[in-house]
Scaffold this motif. Structure first.
Motif, PDB file in Angstrom:
ATOM      1  N   ASP A   1       0.815  -1.227   0.000  1.00 17.68           N
ATOM      2  CA  ASP A   1       0.000   0.000   0.000  1.00 17.68           C
ATOM      3  C   ASP A   1       0.850   1.280   0.000  1.00 17.68           C
ATOM      4  N   LYS A   2       0.843   1.986  -1.135  1.00 17.04           N
ATOM      5  CA  LYS A   2       1.634   3.228  -1.224  1.00 17.04           C
ATOM      6  C   LYS A   2       1.103   4.294  -0.261  1.00 17.04           C
ATOM      7  N   ASN A   3      -0.203   4.272   0.036  1.00 17.50           N
ATOM      8  CA  ASN A   3      -0.754   5.312   0.921  1.00 17.50           C
ATOM      9  C   ASN A   3      -0.350   5.096   2.379  1.00 17.50           C
TER      10      ASN A   3
ATOM     11  N   GLU B   1      -5.117   4.105   4.781  1.00 19.36           N
ATOM     12  CA  GLU B   1      -5.135   3.690   3.369  1.00 19.36           C
ATOM     13  C   GLU B   1      -5.658   4.800   2.461  1.00 19.36           C
ATOM     14  N   CYS B   2      -6.172   5.904   3.041  1.00 19.78           N
ATOM     15  CA  CYS B   2      -6.666   7.021   2.220  1.00 19.78           C
ATOM     16  C   CYS B   2      -5.481   7.711   1.536  1.00 19.78           C
ATOM     17  N   ASN B   3      -5.771   8.425   0.455  1.00 19.94           N
ATOM     18  CA  ASN B   3      -4.687   9.130  -0.255  1.00 19.94           C
ATOM     19  C   ASN B   3      -4.156  10.283   0.602  1.00 19.94           C
ATOM     20  N   PRO B   4      -2.927  10.754   0.313  1.00 28.69           N
ATOM     21  CA  PRO B   4      -2.289  11.761   1.186  1.00 28.69           C
ATOM     22  C   PRO B   4      -3.100  13.049   1.357  1.00 28.69           C
TER      23      PRO B   4
ATOM     24  N   TYR C   1       2.312   7.356   4.486  1.00 23.68           N
ATOM     25  CA  TYR C   1       1.936   7.871   5.814  1.00 23.68           C
ATOM     26  C   TYR C   1       3.015   7.501   6.842  1.00 23.68           C
TER      27      TYR C   1
ATOM     28  N   HIS D   1     -10.412   3.333  -0.483  1.00 28.12           N
ATOM     29  CA  HIS D   1      -9.797   4.446   0.262  1.00 28.12           C
ATOM     30  C   HIS D   1      -9.100   5.440  -0.655  1.00 28.12           C
ATOM     31  N   ASP D   2      -8.486   4.897  -1.709  1.00 23.65           N
ATOM     32  CA  ASP D   2      -7.683   5.772  -2.572  1.00 23.65           C
ATOM     33  C   ASP D   2      -8.545   6.784  -3.318  1.00 23.65           C
TER      34      ASP D   2
ATOM     35  N   SER E   1      -2.806   0.155  -3.995  1.00 24.22           N
ATOM     36  CA  SER E   1      -3.715   0.917  -3.124  1.00 24.22           C
ATOM     37  C   SER E   1      -5.052   0.199  -3.026  1.00 24.22           C
TER      38      SER E   1
ATOM     39  N   GLN F   1       3.569   0.264  -5.415  1.00 26.89           N
ATOM     40  CA  GLN F   1       2.554   1.245  -5.824  1.00 26.89           C
ATOM     41  C   GLN F   1       1.122   0.682  -5.835  1.00 26.89           C
TER      42      GLN F   1
END
Ligand code: 13P
Length: 330
Positions: free
Chosen positions: A172-174, A222-225, A178, A197-198, A193, A191
């Motif tokens: 998970d990139k997110n 897991e949400c995007n930045p 984090y 969440h993304d 996700s 990369q």
């Protein structure tokens, strides 16, 4: 006049329709109760399951708590009401027990994003990196990992590595981003996700915040930045639940899968929860995999003892080591 009659008929239909599923629910509940006693089975359910399943489970929790429960159980059968990688984790920790998943198609976009052969190639390319894998991955990926983490213990687990350790974080990139931001690490990120969440949108979260200025934003890592940046609190499903119970606010904007709302409403009935979604009035943060499990499928899998999670012994032995390392560290 015509309109009024139509309204009355429609209401009667709605009442008839809503009565039938209720009586079915009652039958499945009593049958499940009978079967779990008769077969010494335990039902573990994730917070993203439908409310009826959450309510009938022996244990409900986030992926860390459920892995712990799975490691401790003495039941003959584990029915895992969650998605495939969670049931696999339970099987890896309990090779001698029967582990059932109500719907074998209940997968995970995040786990699917990480192919074990590709990871093996990447490991060969970066032989000096340790592999830290988020639990949302296949047994084959776990078998290639040094340690596993969940969203509930990721920060703690990463801090067990020396500061200068080279780490490859999958999938998970997110969550990985984090962890990097929170700990000052520079882990190399796979990369992948979670689609649910993304795709949550920070702009929509801010619009909700304008509409409900008293509400705190709580988000899963897991949400995007962009979403995490506007969040007042970031944590696993269990951590979010603990937060809303202890926190003094009355209103929250919840950025995760909608299943968690059931426990939030149960444990804090006086509080108000607004769902952060990426499109107004759409239910796109319902995970289609999590929602494949139904009470009827749970009943059938307990009755027929299928579908069962089957893994070969060698894979189990390799995948268990990094999970046990995680459990001992967290
Ligand atoms: P939790 O660790 O919070 O249970 O999250 C699991 C998950 O799959 C989130 O999408």
């Amino acid at each position: 006049m015509g309109n009024i009659r139509k309204f009355v008929v429609t209401r009667r239909k709605v009442r008839e329709i809503s009565f039938k599923p209720n009586s079915c629910v009652m039958d499945f509940v009593s049958e499940i109760n009978r079967l779990r006693k008769e077969k010494n089975a335990v039902i573990l359910a994730h917070y993203y399951q439908i409310p009826e399943i959450q309510d009938i489970a022996d244990y409900i929790g986030d992926s860390l708590a459920l892995a712990r429960r799975a490691a401790e159980t003495t039941a003959n059968i584990i029915v895992f009401a969650g998605v495939h990688f969670m049931a696999e984790t339970a099987k890896i920790l309990n090779p001698e027990r029967k582990v059932l998943l109500p719907d074998l198609e209940a997968g995970c976009s995040l786990a699917d994003s990480c192919d074990a052969e590709e990871l093996a190639r990447m490991k060969a390319e970066f032989p000096d990196h340790k592999v830290l894998s988020y639990v949302n991955c296949s047994a084959k990926v776990k078998a290639l990992s040094d340690v596993i983490c969940t969203s509930g213990n990721a920060l703690k687990i990463v801090e067990t590595f020396p500061k200068d350790e080279k780490i490859l974080f999958v999938p998970d990139k997110n969550l990985g981003g984090y962890i990097n931001r929170e700990t000052g690490r520079n882990m190399k990120l796979w990369q992948g996700s979670c689609h649910i969440h993304d795709m949550l949108d920070a702009e929509k979260v801010l619009k909700l915040k304008q509409a409900y200025p008293e509400a705190k934003v709580i988000a899963h890592p897991e949400c995007n930045p962009a979403v995490l940046q506007v969040a007042d609190f970031v944590g696993s499903t269990a951590a979010m639940l603990n937060f809303i119970v202890k926190d003094s606010s009355r209103e929250y904007i919840v950025a995760t899968e909608t299943g968690i709302l059931h426990q939030m409403q149960k444990t804090a009935p006086g509080k108000v929860f607004h769902v952060a979604s990426n499109q107004e009035s759409c239910a796109c943060n319902d995970c289609p995999h999590m929602k494949l499990n139904t009470l009827e499928k749970l009943y059938r899998c307990l009755k027929d003892e299928t579908p069962e999670i089957i893994l070969d012994k060698e894979l189990i032995d390799k995948a268990r080591r990094p999970i046990e390392t995680m459990l001992s560290l967290s």
